[in-house]
Design a protein around this motif. Structure first.
Motif, PDB file in Angstrom:
ATOM      1  N   VAL A  54       0.832  -1.205   0.000  1.00 24.67           N
ATOM      2  CA  VAL A  54       0.000   0.000   0.000  1.00 24.67           C
ATOM      3  C   VAL A  54       0.870   1.260   0.000  1.00 24.67           C
ATOM      4  CG1 VAL A  54      -1.882   1.255   1.122  1.00 24.67           C
ATOM      5  CG2 VAL A  54      -1.811  -1.244   1.237  1.00 24.67           C
ATOM      6  N   ASN A  55       1.580   1.488   1.088  1.00 26.32           N
ATOM      7  CA  ASN A  55       2.309   2.756   1.226  1.00 26.32           C
ATOM      8  C   ASN A  55       3.826   2.590   1.285  1.00 26.32           C
ATOM      9  OD1 ASN A  55       0.060   4.519   1.191  1.00 26.32           O
ATOM     10  ND2 ASN A  55      -0.456   3.899   3.279  1.00 26.32           N
ATOM     11  N   LEU A  56       4.328   1.541   0.685  1.00 31.91           N
ATOM     12  CA  LEU A  56       5.777   1.380   0.653  1.00 31.91           C
ATOM     13  C   LEU A  56       6.395   2.454  -0.231  1.00 31.91           C
ATOM     14  CD1 LEU A  56       4.566  -1.725   0.929  1.00 31.91           C
ATOM     15  CD2 LEU A  56       6.993  -2.279   0.808  1.00 31.91           C
ATOM     16  N   GLU A  57       7.524   3.008   0.229  1.00 29.29           N
ATOM     17  CA  GLU A  57       8.281   3.949  -0.583  1.00 29.29           C
ATOM     18  C   GLU A  57       9.433   3.182  -1.233  1.00 29.29           C
ATOM     19  OE1 GLU A  57       8.992   7.600   1.737  1.00 29.29           O
ATOM     20  OE2 GLU A  57       7.253   6.983   2.931  1.00 29.29           O
ATOM     21  N   PRO A  58      10.028   3.728  -2.280  1.00 31.78           N
ATOM     22  CA  PRO A  58      11.088   2.961  -2.975  1.00 31.78           C
ATOM     23  C   PRO A  58      12.142   2.416  -2.021  1.00 31.78           C
ATOM     24  CG  PRO A  58      10.505   4.883  -4.258  1.00 31.78           C
ATOM     25  CD  PRO A  58       9.720   4.997  -2.973  1.00 31.78           C
ATOM     26  N   ASP A  59      12.494   3.211  -0.989  1.00 29.79           N
ATOM     27  CA  ASP A  59      13.524   2.748  -0.059  1.00 29.79           C
ATOM     28  C   ASP A  59      13.082   1.575   0.811  1.00 29.79           C
ATOM     29  OD1 ASP A  59      15.164   4.640  -1.004  1.00 29.79           O
ATOM     30  OD2 ASP A  59      15.034   5.991   0.730  1.00 29.79           O
ATOM     31  N   ASP A  60      11.776   1.343   0.867  1.00 29.70           N
ATOM     32  CA  ASP A  60      11.288   0.239   1.701  1.00 29.70           C
ATOM     33  C   ASP A  60      11.557  -1.131   1.074  1.00 29.70           C
ATOM     34  OD1 ASP A  60      10.269   1.775   3.817  1.00 29.70           O
ATOM     35  OD2 ASP A  60       8.443   2.207   2.686  1.00 29.70           O
ATOM     36  N   TYR A  61      11.891  -1.152  -0.217  1.00 28.04           N
ATOM     37  CA  TYR A  61      12.117  -2.434  -0.891  1.00 28.04           C
ATOM     38  C   TYR A  61      13.586  -2.815  -0.843  1.00 28.04           C
ATOM     39  CZ  TYR A  61       7.437  -1.950  -2.858  1.00 28.04           C
ATOM     40  OH  TYR A  61       6.093  -1.821  -3.005  1.00 28.04           O
ATOM     41  N   PRO A  62      13.862  -4.086  -0.648  1.00 31.09           N
ATOM     42  CA  PRO A  62      15.243  -4.547  -0.835  1.00 31.09           C
ATOM     43  C   PRO A  62      15.618  -4.379  -2.311  1.00 31.09           C
ATOM     44  CG  PRO A  62      13.760  -6.422  -0.486  1.00 31.09           C
ATOM     45  CD  PRO A  62      12.952  -5.184  -0.289  1.00 31.09           C
ATOM     46  N   PRO A  63      16.898  -4.157  -2.589  1.00 31.02           N
ATOM     47  CA  PRO A  63      17.335  -3.833  -3.956  1.00 31.02           C
ATOM     48  C   PRO A  63      16.813  -4.793  -5.028  1.00 31.02           C
ATOM     49  CG  PRO A  63      19.182  -3.706  -2.435  1.00 31.02           C
ATOM     50  CD  PRO A  63      18.032  -4.242  -1.648  1.00 31.02           C
ATOM     51  N   GLU A  64      16.753  -6.093  -4.695  1.00 29.09           N
ATOM     52  CA  GLU A  64      16.377  -7.062  -5.731  1.00 29.09           C
ATOM     53  C   GLU A  64      14.899  -6.951  -6.138  1.00 29.09           C
ATOM     54  OE1 GLU A  64      17.242  -7.734  -2.667  1.00 29.09           O
ATOM     55  OE2 GLU A  64      15.985  -9.302  -1.764  1.00 29.09           O
ATOM     56  N   LEU A  65      14.109  -6.240  -5.321  1.00 30.31           N
ATOM     57  CA  LEU A  65      12.685  -6.107  -5.644  1.00 30.31           C
ATOM     58  C   LEU A  65      12.357  -4.790  -6.347  1.00 30.31           C
ATOM     59  CD1 LEU A  65      10.826  -7.520  -2.484  1.00 30.31           C
ATOM     60  CD2 LEU A  65      11.240  -8.643  -4.677  1.00 30.31           C
ATOM     61  N   ARG A  66      13.312  -3.827  -6.344  1.00 30.36           N
ATOM     62  CA  ARG A  66      12.939  -2.476  -6.785  1.00 30.36           C
ATOM     63  C   ARG A  66      12.457  -2.389  -8.224  1.00 30.36           C
ATOM     64  NH1 ARG A  66      17.545   0.586  -3.310  1.00 30.36           N
ATOM     65  NH2 ARG A  66      16.566  -0.048  -1.366  1.00 30.36           N
TER      66      ARG A  66
ATOM     67  N   ASP B 232      -5.301   5.343   2.226  1.00 38.16           N
ATOM     68  CA  ASP B 232      -5.940   4.964   3.497  1.00 38.16           C
ATOM     69  C   ASP B 232      -6.162   3.448   3.506  1.00 38.16           C
ATOM     70  OD1 ASP B 232      -7.661   4.414   5.597  1.00 38.16           O
ATOM     71  OD2 ASP B 232      -8.907   6.191   5.266  1.00 38.16           O
ATOM     72  N   ARG B 233      -5.409   2.767   4.369  1.00 32.75           N
ATOM     73  CA  ARG B 233      -5.497   1.304   4.376  1.00 32.75           C
ATOM     74  C   ARG B 233      -6.879   0.800   4.795  1.00 32.75           C
ATOM     75  NH1 ARG B 233      -0.791  -1.191   7.737  1.00 32.75           N
ATOM     76  NH2 ARG B 233      -1.175   0.571   9.101  1.00 32.75           N
ATOM     77  N   VAL B 234      -7.516   1.533   5.733  1.00 35.59           N
ATOM     78  CA  VAL B 234      -8.843   1.123   6.199  1.00 35.59           C
ATOM     79  C   VAL B 234      -9.838   1.151   5.044  1.00 35.59           C
ATOM     80  CG1 VAL B 234     -10.811   1.821   7.633  1.00 35.59           C
ATOM     81  CG2 VAL B 234      -8.506   1.748   8.619  1.00 35.59           C
ATOM     82  N   GLU B 235      -9.802   2.247   4.307  1.00 34.71           N
ATOM     83  CA  GLU B 235     -10.749   2.402   3.197  1.00 34.71           C
ATOM     84  C   GLU B 235     -10.534   1.299   2.151  1.00 34.71           C
ATOM     85  OE1 GLU B 235     -12.229   5.872   0.061  1.00 34.71           O
ATOM     86  OE2 GLU B 235     -10.249   6.003   0.971  1.00 34.71           O
ATOM     87  N   LEU B 236      -9.256   1.043   1.833  1.00 29.33           N
ATOM     88  CA  LEU B 236      -8.946   0.028   0.829  1.00 29.33           C
ATOM     89  C   LEU B 236      -9.384  -1.363   1.289  1.00 29.33           C
ATOM     90  CD1 LEU B 236      -7.601  -0.791  -1.847  1.00 29.33           C
ATOM     91  CD2 LEU B 236      -5.431  -0.981  -0.601  1.00 29.33           C
ATOM     92  N   LEU B 237      -9.103  -1.680   2.539  1.00 33.88           N
ATOM     93  CA  LEU B 237      -9.455  -3.011   3.028  1.00 33.88           C
ATOM     94  C   LEU B 237     -10.978  -3.196   3.074  1.00 33.88           C
ATOM     95  CD1 LEU B 237      -8.687  -5.769   4.103  1.00 33.88           C
ATOM     96  CD2 LEU B 237      -8.454  -4.770   6.388  1.00 33.88           C
ATOM     97  N   CYS B 238     -11.693  -2.166   3.542  1.00 30.94           N
ATOM     98  CA  CYS B 238     -13.157  -2.264   3.592  1.00 30.94           C
ATOM     99  C   CYS B 238     -13.724  -2.520   2.198  1.00 30.94           C
ATOM    100  CB  CYS B 238     -13.768  -0.983   4.174  1.00 30.94           C
ATOM    101  SG  CYS B 238     -13.554  -0.855   5.960  1.00 30.94           S
ATOM    102  N   ARG B 239     -13.194  -1.808   1.212  1.00 29.57           N
ATOM    103  CA  ARG B 239     -13.690  -1.965  -0.146  1.00 29.57           C
ATOM    104  C   ARG B 239     -13.372  -3.354  -0.691  1.00 29.57           C
ATOM    105  NH1 ARG B 239     -16.127   1.587  -3.887  1.00 29.57           N
ATOM    106  NH2 ARG B 239     -16.462   0.318  -5.745  1.00 29.57           N
ATOM    107  N   PHE B 240     -12.146  -3.805  -0.418  1.00 26.36           N
ATOM    108  CA  PHE B 240     -11.713  -5.120  -0.892  1.00 26.36           C
ATOM    109  C   PHE B 240     -12.602  -6.225  -0.317  1.00 26.36           C
ATOM    110  CE2 PHE B 240      -8.210  -8.505  -0.162  1.00 26.36           C
ATOM    111  CZ  PHE B 240      -8.598  -9.224  -1.280  1.00 26.36           C
ATOM    112  N   LEU B 241     -12.827  -6.170   0.987  1.00 24.31           N
ATOM    113  CA  LEU B 241     -13.631  -7.225   1.617  1.00 24.31           C
ATOM    114  C   LEU B 241     -15.064  -7.210   1.096  1.00 24.31           C
ATOM    115  CD1 LEU B 241     -12.332  -7.077   5.308  1.00 24.31           C
ATOM    116  CD2 LEU B 241     -11.691  -8.690   3.505  1.00 24.31           C
ATOM    117  N   LEU B 242     -15.591  -6.024   0.823  1.00 32.04           N
ATOM    118  CA  LEU B 242     -16.947  -5.925   0.289  1.00 32.04           C
ATOM    119  C   LEU B 242     -17.019  -6.507  -1.123  1.00 32.04           C
ATOM    120  CD1 LEU B 242     -19.819  -4.917   0.875  1.00 32.04           C
ATOM    121  CD2 LEU B 242     -19.168  -2.719  -0.156  1.00 32.04           C
ATOM    122  N   GLU B 243     -16.065  -6.121  -1.970  1.00 31.06           N
ATOM    123  CA  GLU B 243     -16.029  -6.682  -3.336  1.00 31.06           C
ATOM    124  C   GLU B 243     -15.918  -8.204  -3.283  1.00 31.06           C
ATOM    125  OE1 GLU B 243     -16.121  -5.231  -6.351  1.00 31.06           O
ATOM    126  OE2 GLU B 243     -15.924  -3.097  -5.867  1.00 31.06           O
TER     127      GLU B 243
END
Lengths: 323, 323
Positions: free
Chosen positions: B212-224, B239-250
């Motif tokens: 969701v909110n990972l920034e480029p630096d949050d990834y190990p080099p091999e995943l970038r 907003d993780r709450v909003e995304l999760l609520c929508r996902f579970l509903l879908e």
């Protein structure tokens, strides 16, 4: 000591052995001989004692002869790791814990008796002591898609049917998907519990229950009309070691064939042994009853039923009845 | 006490609140106010302190707002039982133990961080703290044949893709079978661990990891070069709450549709969101590489590939690459 005593009785081929002779050959007192015989009686051996003649062995308890099994087994992996129990709740449960511990493919769990044997759909599986083969085997198929699991179910029933036909002179047949029938009554059942990760199979615990030497009185009343045993059908006691060795060999060979050539050869063998095909059947499904004519199985192992309007409906699970 | 303090800061909408005002409204000493603010700073809240103006709240830590989630969730069952953890080894492992305890369908396990998150084929899943939705949900499908499991895999990816597209202005697409891609890079993954009894599904543990909110630096080099996040693609925090609520509903709605109408409507939705179809692809399988043209998916969820000689080959599992 009881081992040496048994050896003498087995060599005597049912003839009487006097207490004096036994005492001399085992170099123990006659009282000690009597005590050993009492101990064997408690284990289920039956002896006849006659004045002046001594003792003779009438019957051995039906204990699975594990050393003989290990000696006779001709497979490369199936059954090479074997865990034998006098009594367990369910061999499936024991096998599941072995899977978690990393037990290799071919690991076999065998019990003389199950106190909570499991059948399909949460049903109980009747597993009286020493009368059947109550077993579970661990499979770890290589790169098999989840959708192919029904093929492996059919494969086990083919191996079992071929082994029974090889050892016992009975016309065993397979009712879709994997019940073993003799004369319309069930002689063995198969329960495959599988786990998968996304679209790939991880492991299978294949539970097999074979009614080998059950007598009519061994069945609860509600099973007497629907279940049978190899003993009942053949009229004589079947050697469980011989049957199991043959079954595991057939199974391992078919399993190797399956990994090499896919389902096609297994499908042909299944069709040849099936009692469900080319006749009118009724299939109980979650969506209700389906009446039709059993045409065949498809490349995934589904049963193709031709409905009255000519359309083909594929059954992936369900209980089949003959109409 | 910190709850009431936070409430005041949230009501102030980023304006300064003086120590005196806070002291009066909370009826505690100004030293106590300072101590509460320090405590919140340790929890990851950021405050600006200015002489004569007091304090203002700059940023809240990204802690999943469980009460807000519970309040906003519009499903009937999915996520209604929720187990939230700051840190677990793997949400799949936690969910598996809940299955054994009989947890109902829709039970959700959610963690801020996984120390041993699992991906497909035993791969690790990178799950840094507070940056994603790392979750597992328990499904107990009713009377679904084992062969249909791939359909449920595709269903989850459709629900997730629809939810992402509804909440975030990005062109998310599905790579067969169920990777979520944005601009060719992976933004989410799905791991379904299922168990079956003979030909019937018993339970599924559906693991979903959404970057969701990972920034480029949050990834190990091999995943970038191969991974991305919704934050990176959208340019703002999601907003993780909003995304999760929508996902579970879908997900719940599609799952109900599936049980009512079968796979056909899911298949149409999947095809519309797929980035794998109608192009040349290469599929890595256990039997080697398969090159061909991706024609579509069949009624079981298998990928149909047209080979150069015109024949159709069905893929039930494998890794797809675009050629």
């Amino acid at each position: 000591m009881t081992d040496r005593l048994l050896e003498l009785f087995e060599q005597s081929n049912g003839a009487f052995l006097s207490g004096e002779e036994l005492s001399e050959r085992l170099q123990i007192s006659r009282t000690a001989v009597w005590k050993q015989i009492e101990r064997l009686r408690q284990q289920g051996y039956r002896f006849e004692a006659a004045p002046r003649k001594g003792y003779r062995l009438l019957a051995k308890p039906d204990i699975f002869d594990l050393p003989a099994f290990i000696g006779k087994l001709q497979t490369e992996r199936f059954g090479k790791h074997v865990k034998y129990y006098d009594e367990v709740d369910s061999t499936q449960t024991v096998a599941l814990s072995l899977v978690a511990e990393g037990a290799p493919e071919g690991t076999l769990v065998l019990a003389e008796r199950q106190t909570a044997g499991r059948g399909r759909m949460g049903r109980q599986w009747h597993s009286p002591k020493g009368k059947g083969l109550w077993m579970s085997m661990i499979l770890r198929p290589k790169h098999i898609p989840l959708s192919f699991t029904p093929q492996l179910t059919l494969l086990v029933s083919v191996a079992l049917c071929r082994a029974i036909r090889a050892i016992v002179p009975v016309e065993a047949g397979i009712k879709w998907p994997n019940d073993l029938l003799i004369g319309g009554r069930k002689a063995a059942g198969i329960l495959l519990e599988s786990s998968a990760e996304n679209e790939t199979l991880q492991h299978i615990i294949a539970g097999v229950g074979i009614g080998v030497n059950l007598e009519p009185d061994d069945y609860p009343p509600e099973l007497r009309n629907v279940a049978t045993s190899l003993f009942i059908e053949a009229g004589y006691r079947i050697d469980r070691v011989e049957l199991l060795c043959r079954f595991l060999l057939e199974w391992e060979q078919l399993y190797a064939l399956y990994h090499e050539q896919g389902f096609a050869p297994i499908k042909l063998l299944w069709e040849a042994l099936s009692v469900s095909l080319h006749k009118p059947i009724r299939c109980q499904t979650a969506q209700g009853l389906v009446d039709g004519y059993a045409e065949g199985i498809d490349e995934l192992g589904a049963l193709a039923i031709r409905l009255q309007d000519g359309t083909i409906r594929k059954m992936y699970s369900g209980d089949v009845e003959f109409r």
